[in-house]
Design an enzyme around this catalytic site. Sequence first.
Site, PDB file in Angstrom:
ATOM      1  N   ARG A  94       0.848  -1.203   0.000  1.00 10.17           N
ATOM      2  CA  ARG A  94       0.000   0.000   0.000  1.00 10.17           C
ATOM      3  C   ARG A  94       0.881   1.251   0.000  1.00 10.17           C
ATOM      4  O   ARG A  94       0.521   2.294  -0.527  1.00 10.17           O
ATOM      5  CB  ARG A  94      -0.934   0.007   1.222  1.00 10.17           C
ATOM      6  CG  ARG A  94      -1.685   1.308   1.367  1.00 10.17           C
ATOM      7  CD  ARG A  94      -2.912   1.284   2.284  1.00 10.17           C
ATOM      8  NE  ARG A  94      -2.937   0.276   3.296  1.00 10.17           N
ATOM      9  CZ  ARG A  94      -2.339   0.364   4.503  1.00 10.17           C
ATOM     10  NH1 ARG A  94      -1.666   1.432   4.830  1.00 10.17           N
ATOM     11  NH2 ARG A  94      -2.423  -0.625   5.360  1.00 10.17           N
ATOM     12  N   LYS A 150      -8.443   8.197 -18.475  1.00  8.38           N
ATOM     13  CA  LYS A 150      -8.775   8.856 -19.729  1.00  8.38           C
ATOM     14  C   LYS A 150      -7.559   8.922 -20.661  1.00  8.38           C
ATOM     15  O   LYS A 150      -6.997   7.904 -20.973  1.00  8.38           O
ATOM     16  CB  LYS A 150      -9.359  10.229 -19.423  1.00  8.38           C
ATOM     17  CG  LYS A 150     -10.456  10.206 -18.329  1.00  8.38           C
ATOM     18  CD  LYS A 150     -11.655   9.376 -18.771  1.00  8.38           C
ATOM     19  CE  LYS A 150     -12.867   9.467 -17.867  1.00  8.38           C
ATOM     20  NZ  LYS A 150     -12.790   8.935 -16.534  1.00  8.38           N
ATOM     21  N   TYR A 197     -16.525  17.835 -13.682  1.00 14.39           N
ATOM     22  CA  TYR A 197     -17.131  16.500 -13.851  1.00 14.39           C
ATOM     23  C   TYR A 197     -18.208  16.331 -12.763  1.00 14.39           C
ATOM     24  O   TYR A 197     -17.980  16.692 -11.603  1.00 14.39           O
ATOM     25  CB  TYR A 197     -16.034  15.444 -13.730  1.00 14.39           C
ATOM     26  CG  TYR A 197     -16.554  14.044 -13.529  1.00 14.39           C
ATOM     27  CD1 TYR A 197     -17.444  13.466 -14.427  1.00 14.39           C
ATOM     28  CD2 TYR A 197     -16.148  13.285 -12.429  1.00 14.39           C
ATOM     29  CE1 TYR A 197     -17.924  12.181 -14.233  1.00 14.39           C
ATOM     30  CE2 TYR A 197     -16.623  11.994 -12.231  1.00 14.39           C
ATOM     31  CZ  TYR A 197     -17.512  11.450 -13.126  1.00 14.39           C
ATOM     32  OH  TYR A 197     -17.984  10.180 -12.931  1.00 14.39           O
ATOM     33  N   ASP A 208      -7.594  20.150 -12.582  1.00 15.34           N
ATOM     34  CA  ASP A 208      -7.921  18.856 -13.169  1.00 15.34           C
ATOM     35  C   ASP A 208      -7.614  18.965 -14.661  1.00 15.34           C
ATOM     36  O   ASP A 208      -8.310  19.665 -15.404  1.00 15.34           O
ATOM     37  CB  ASP A 208      -9.396  18.523 -12.905  1.00 15.34           C
ATOM     38  CG  ASP A 208      -9.751  17.104 -13.344  1.00 15.34           C
ATOM     39  OD1 ASP A 208      -9.120  16.622 -14.299  1.00 15.34           O
ATOM     40  OD2 ASP A 208     -10.660  16.505 -12.751  1.00 15.34           O
TER      41      ASP A 208
HETATM   42  O1  P1T Z   1     -13.610   8.046 -13.185  1.00  8.06           O
HETATM   43  P1  P1T Z   1     -12.433   8.466 -12.375  1.00  8.06           P
HETATM   44  O2  P1T Z   1     -11.132   7.876 -12.808  1.00  8.06           O
HETATM   45  O3  P1T Z   1     -12.657   8.332 -10.904  1.00  8.06           O
HETATM   46  O4  P1T Z   1     -12.219  10.046 -12.646  1.00  8.06           O
HETATM   47  C1  P1T Z   1     -13.140  11.019 -12.265  1.00  8.06           C
HETATM   48  C2  P1T Z   1     -12.995  12.225 -13.161  1.00  8.06           C
HETATM   49  C3  P1T Z   1     -12.228  13.290 -12.744  1.00  8.06           C
HETATM   50  N1  P1T Z   1     -12.069  14.401 -13.502  1.00  8.06           N
HETATM   51  C4  P1T Z   1     -12.635  14.494 -14.719  1.00  8.06           C
HETATM   52  C5  P1T Z   1     -12.434  15.722 -15.522  1.00  8.06           C
HETATM   53  C6  P1T Z   1     -13.396  13.441 -15.226  1.00  8.06           C
HETATM   54  O5  P1T Z   1     -13.933  13.579 -16.446  1.00  8.06           O
HETATM   55  C7  P1T Z   1     -13.594  12.274 -14.439  1.00  8.06           C
HETATM   56  C8  P1T Z   1     -14.419  11.129 -14.907  1.00  8.06           C
HETATM   57  N2  P1T Z   1     -15.222  11.422 -16.024  1.00  8.06           N
HETATM   58  C9  P1T Z   1     -16.051  10.536 -16.641  1.00  8.06           C
HETATM   59  C10 P1T Z   1     -16.201   9.259 -16.265  1.00  8.06           C
HETATM   60  C11 P1T Z   1     -16.789  11.081 -17.802  1.00  8.06           C
HETATM   61  O6  P1T Z   1     -17.342  10.309 -18.624  1.00  8.06           O
HETATM   62  O7  P1T Z   1     -16.822  12.304 -17.938  1.00  8.06           O
END
Ligand code: P1T
Length: 383
Positions: free
Chosen positions: A51, A200, A103, A175
């Site tokens: 961890r 992403k 988001y 972000d």
């Molecule tokens: O899904 P995750 O890895 O936990 O990330 C969250 C997140 C954080 N910041 C941005 C700008 C994001 O777009 C996302 C997740 N977004 C999607 C799943 C979406 O389809 O927009």
Amino acid sequence: MAKSQRFGTLAIHAGQEPEETTGAIMPPIFQTSTYVQPKLGEPKGGYEYARVQNPTREAMERNIAALESGTHGMAFASGMAAIGAIVQRLSAGDHVIYEENVYGGTHRFFDKVMRRFGLDFTAVDSSDAQRVEDAIRPNTKLIHLETPTNPMMKLSDLRVIADIAARHDVHIVVDNTFASPYNQRPLELGAHMVVHSSTKYLNGHSDVVGGIVVTNDDDIAEELRFLQKAAGAVPGPWDAWLVLRGTKTLDVRMERHNANGARVAEYLAGRDDIDRVFYPGLADHPQHALAKRQMKGFTGMISIELGSLDRARRVVQKTRLFSLAESLGGVESLIGHPAIMTHASVPKEMRDRMGISDGLVRLSVGIEDVEDLLEDLEQALRS
Ligand code: P1T
């Protein structure tokens, strides 16, 4: 890795050395939960428990830190876990300002979870930097920006807001998920932290959920490493390895995402049956000049206003190459409906104010042959 190296070289080499025993050029997947200690209190190389430390994860953290012009990378189990760790640095009574069009899950986490722990949040339209400054209070500790925003593709002027934050002694986190470090490097513009959903563009192949924070600040890094250990939302070695494999091609993938995104945006803007196209690379985007200053390219993310839920539904169900799915930034093209999908947790009046209407559709343009993508959109929009 020498700082002077260029992005495409860093993407492939930064943070990685051939493995010591065999010279394996790819970092091994250290699939272990613990490490045998030769002597009590003297773990080998500092490795105690997975961890806290894992060599595969560390290679990925160094690699992405270099791509973001940072010195420290701290990986988490998801983008939300990474955002969570940043907020867990704060204490009850602290105040956070955040861009209102983040988001939907980020808004939900701030509003529905962290408020219960005594943190206070103010959502602002940070495309107007003055609104950010006006929202600052004596207990403001953090400004959370997202640029371009999800899904309205709105920008925040990072240099201007970094100046404001410096004057008030407040940290900024950006972000950078939508831009990727290929297109935009917030630390170079004055941000204290960059956060990604590595799910992403960084990973790019839609086969991992992950997150990472990058900083140049030793104290922030130490606190975030402590939170990896104390709160424990870390990625496993397989996922770390897959992200590291993904970043090797980030340079070439983003070049193609940018090119395909621009072609598709121009095509959509040329149609008279689409009310609006939101893409920072188009000359009529209200912040096109800022986009050109702050970003190298404009990615494959595009939103379009189709006027009604009926039409939006028909189009998202009619595309064949663009798959109807949550997420973005993978090699394959996706299509989504923010109001029903990614931003369903945002109250309707807030969605309406920001333009996330029932007719809004979001595209994540992949790296397929762009002519095929254009033909797919043509048949779906004509239907
Ligand atoms: O899904 P995750 O890895 O936990 O990330 C969250 C997140 C954080 N910041 C941005 C700008 C994001 O777009 C996302 C997740 N977004 C999607 C799943 C979406 O389809 O927009």
